[in-house]
Each structure stands twice: as structure tokens, then as C-alpha cells.
Design an enzyme around this catalytic site. Structure first.
Site, mmCIF file in Angstrom:
data_model
loop_
_atom_site.group_PDB
_atom_site.id
_atom_site.type_symbol
_atom_site.label_atom_id
_atom_site.label_comp_id
_atom_site.label_asym_id
_atom_site.label_seq_id
_atom_site.Cartn_x
_atom_site.Cartn_y
_atom_site.Cartn_z
ATOM 1 N N CYS A 65 45.146 13.394 50.906
ATOM 2 C CA CYS A 65 44.395 14.122 51.930
ATOM 3 C C CYS A 65 45.410 14.828 52.820
ATOM 4 O O CYS A 65 46.598 14.856 52.512
ATOM 5 C CB CYS A 65 43.456 13.208 52.710
ATOM 6 S SG CYS A 65 44.202 12.072 53.884
ATOM 7 N N HIS A 98 58.181 -3.991 46.426
ATOM 8 C CA HIS A 98 58.113 -5.061 47.426
ATOM 9 C C HIS A 98 56.703 -5.427 47.852
ATOM 10 O O HIS A 98 56.474 -6.565 48.273
ATOM 11 C CB HIS A 98 58.908 -4.668 48.670
ATOM 12 C CG HIS A 98 60.375 -4.597 48.434
ATOM 13 N ND1 HIS A 98 61.271 -4.453 49.469
ATOM 14 C CD2 HIS A 98 61.119 -4.645 47.302
ATOM 15 C CE1 HIS A 98 62.501 -4.420 48.982
ATOM 16 N NE2 HIS A 98 62.431 -4.521 47.661
#
Length: 142
Positions: A65, A98
Site C-alpha cells: 500500500c 529472526h
């Protein structure tokens, strides 16, 4: 890999290009819209995409977006979603390595198309490292 893609009108032009590079790389892509640059309400596209990733119908998701914030906030309402807002390639890699992010949120008005393509390719080709990160990821959902 099965990849879901969607967003809002501000991300439409980038979305078309990203679908092409993903398909060229051998990925199966499901487009959750929108289908033009006409103004839309992004939650109408984000919720179905997030549900498909959450249920495992799609492996990963890509949302685009204007700022990346609205789509990320909406996707992250789903308990099984870890949507990461990224604006540079290292963040896309770390989101997967991670945080085991399963959706990347991209700000089309703030990053170039070339940088966006690189982040997408990095995101879909990077694995979660597990190990010490797994315990942290397990604590994300409420």
C-alpha cells in the site's frame, strides 16, 4: 512456493510487476486484489489474504500500500500472522530469519520498484533460523 499478494490502489502498479517476477522465479501466485488503481478499502483485500496464509493455503504473503502501515496493522490482527513492514532489503531478510514473518508489508510510495522487487525476492527465499529466535516467536501471539 505459494505466495499471496494484495494491498490497495497505491500498490497496484508494483503488484503487477511483483507477480511477474515471482512467477518467473517459479512461484505460484494468488492475487487478492485490487484489480486497478481505483480507490479501495485495503482491509477488504488484506483480511482474505491473511486468512489464506494463516490457514496454510498460501505459504507467504506480500502486501503493498502507500505506507505499508495500514496493511500491516490489518494483517497483524490475525493471530497466526506476523506481518513485517520493510523498506530495505536487510529488514526483509531479518523479518524472515529472526521473526519468522509470513507476510511482508511494503510502502510503495516510499521505496523504488527495484528495491521492492529485491525485498520480495529476499523475503520469499530466506528461511527462519529458529534456534534462539523460536522462543521469542512463540511468545508473539496473545
Amino acid at each position: 512456493m505459494k505466495v499471496a499478494i494484495g494491498g490497495d490502489h497505491a500498490g497496484y502498479e508494483y503488484k503487477k510487476e511483483i507477480i511477474s517476477i515471482l512467477q518467473d522465479a517459479g512461484h505460484e501466485v494468488q492475487d487478492f486484489g485490487p484489480d486497478s488503481t481505483d480507490s479501495v478499502d485495503y482491509p477488504d483485500h488484506v483480511h482474505p489474504l491473511a486468512e489464506s496464509v494463516e490457514k496454510g493455503t498460501q505459504d507467504l504473503g506480500i502486501l503493498i500500500c502507500g505506507s505499508g502501515n495500514g496493511v500491516a496493522m490489518t494483517a497483524n490482527k490475525h493471530q497466526g500472522i506476523r506481518a513485517a513492514l520493510c523498506w530495505q532489503n536487510d529488514l526483509a531478510a531479518l523479518a524472515r530469519q529472526h521473526n519468522d514473518a509470513n507476510i511482508i508489508a511494503l510502502p510503495a510510495r516510499f521505496v523504488s520498484l527495484d528495491d521492492t522487487k529485491q525485498m520480495v525476492l529476499t523475503f520469499v527465499s530466506t528461511d527462519f533460523e529458529g534456534g534462539r529466535h523460536q522462543n521469542r516467536v512463540d511468545k508473539i501471539s496473545c
